[in-house]
Design an enzyme around this catalytic site. Structure first.
Site, short mmCIF file in Angstrom:
data_model
loop_
_atom_site.label_atom_id
_atom_site.label_comp_id
_atom_site.label_asym_id
_atom_site.label_seq_id
_atom_site.Cartn_x
_atom_site.Cartn_y
_atom_site.Cartn_z
N SER A 38 -21.36 57.79 33.18
CA SER A 38 -20.26 58.23 34.04
C SER A 38 -19.36 57.05 34.41
CB SER A 38 -20.80 58.84 35.33
OG SER A 38 -21.87 59.68 35.05
N SER A 40 -19.82 53.80 32.94
CA SER A 40 -20.09 52.65 32.06
C SER A 40 -19.95 53.02 30.60
CB SER A 40 -21.52 52.17 32.31
OG SER A 40 -22.44 53.15 31.86
N LYS A 57 -24.83 47.35 29.12
CA LYS A 57 -24.11 48.36 29.88
C LYS A 57 -22.94 47.67 30.56
CE LYS A 57 -25.81 52.15 32.69
NZ LYS A 57 -27.04 52.69 33.25
N GLU A 130 -31.80 59.17 21.36
CA GLU A 130 -32.40 59.84 22.52
C GLU A 130 -33.37 60.93 22.06
OE1 GLU A 130 -29.03 61.55 24.48
OE2 GLU A 130 -28.04 59.61 24.78
N ASP A 169 -34.20 61.64 37.62
CA ASP A 169 -33.32 62.18 36.58
C ASP A 169 -34.02 62.11 35.22
OD1 ASP A 169 -31.09 63.47 35.61
OD2 ASP A 169 -29.80 61.68 35.62
N ASP A 187 -31.83 54.68 32.74
CA ASP A 187 -30.97 55.27 33.75
C ASP A 187 -31.68 55.46 35.11
OD1 ASP A 187 -28.87 56.34 35.04
OD2 ASP A 187 -28.59 58.08 33.74
#
Ligand code: ATP
Length: 324
Positions: A38, A40, A57, A130, A169, A187
């Site tokens: 959001s 970066s 990042k 991922e 998250d 994250d």
């Protein structure tokens, strides 16, 4: 590139402590873009001094200030600084810098320079994407892969609990696959650190009250009835379900409808869903957090028959590898 354990060791020794080495953007070659957050952009960057690669990042300070999420960024750094586990993408260095000013500065030089100000976080690079992408590409996973990856997440959650951290998250987008096919969690912006004093801890909350992602968010977060380690167990239940069913357990046509399915625990298993997995998911997805398997400790989860074939000694990832 050195193996992940060696890199972890390097981080513990603060080999690349930014203040000591005075890192700047000029110390790195950007290889390519890896992803977007959001606030970066994450790039693969090669450290010029030794050729090692990192996922860096790059966080726009302006964007962070405009969106009032300074605490969110600080939170991630403070928490990651304390975490050293093979199942967590290691934070190796951080620094702040301006990109090199253009050769002939435009009239509003000062403003331009301020605009370019960024924060840099150098993370252990996970080259195989991922878990989310695996699920997108493969749909359902073979049971053996699901068991192995679920076991690795159990180890990660056990470690986080020992470090008094709730991730908040946990989802397939935040589980990356390393060079050996093992999972690494990323994250930590939304994470809650029980060890932090309450004033510093407000940082764990984004500007909005809802923290997490609709499909994996626990009912207690939605109802605002308190968060605990068990909130990550709910997400684990959702991920195990998704790995074996090919879709998340709660998914409505909108975020609002998904929330309704979660709070009503509208849980249905597709035909052919393995029996042991069904029992485990059912016990993880309990509305009452204290009733979730693992609420009293992750060993209760490890002992479940779903994990019967897993050798836990030395960590689940040491036992065998899941092909990416
Ligand atoms: P969010 O807006 O969800 O909070 P964020 O700004 O915290 O995102 P991340 O989710 O940490 O950013 O990273 C964004 C993307 O960059 C990830 O989804 C992933 O694809 C890629 N990425 C992040 N860290 C790494 C890493 N260590 N290795 C490889 N790719 C990474």
């Amino acid at each position: 590139m050195a193996s992940p354990p060696a890199l972890c060791q390097a981080a513990q020794e603060q080999e690349y402590s930014a203040p000591k080495l005075n890192l700047t953007v000029a110390d790195f070659d950007v290889v390519r873009r890896l992803g977007e957050g959001s606030f970066s952009t994450v790039v693969l960057a090669r450290f010029r001094r030794d050729g090692r690669e990192y996922a860096v990042k790059v966080i726009s300070k302006n964007l962070v200030i405009r969106n009032k999420v300074i605490d969110y960024i600080r939170n991630e750094r403070t928490i990651l600084d304390r975490l050293h586990h093979p199942g967590i993408a290691q934070l190796h260095f951080t620094f702040q810098a301006s990109a090199r000013p253009p050769p002939s500065p435009p009239p509003s030089t000062a403003r331009t320079r301020r605009d370019e100000e960024s924060l840099y976080m150098g993370l252990e690079y996970c080259p195989n994407g991922e878990l989310f992408e695996q699920l997108e590409a493969r749909g359902k996973l073979p049971l053996a892969d699901a068991v192995q990856w679920a076991a690795e997440v159990v180890d990660i959650l056990d470690y986080l609990r020992s470090m008094e951290v709730i991730h908040r998250d946990l989802k397939p987008e935040n589980l990356l696959i390393d060079a050996e096919g093992h999972l690494k969690l990323i994250d930590f912006g939304s994470a809650k650190a029980i060890f932090m004093p309450p004033t510093a801890r407000r940082s764990g909350n984004r500007a909005t009250s809802f923290v997490g992602t609709a499909e994996y968010v626990s009912p207690e977060v939605l109802n605002n009835t308190g968060i605990s380690y068990a909130s990550d167990l709910w997400a684990l239940g959702c991920i195990i379900y998704q790995m074996l069913a090919g879709r998340p357990p709660f998914k409505g046509g909108s975020e609002y409808l998904t929330f309704q399915l979660v709070t009503a625990r509208e849980l249905e298993f597709p035909d052919g869903f393995p029996e042991a997995a069904r029992d485990l998911v059912d016990r993880l997805l309990r509305l009452e957090p204290s009733e979730r398997l693992g609420a009293a400790g992750l060993d209760d989860v490890r002992r479940h028959e779903f994990f019967a074939g897993v050798a836990w000694a030395g960590g689940a990832r040491a036992a065998n590898g899941a092909a990416p």
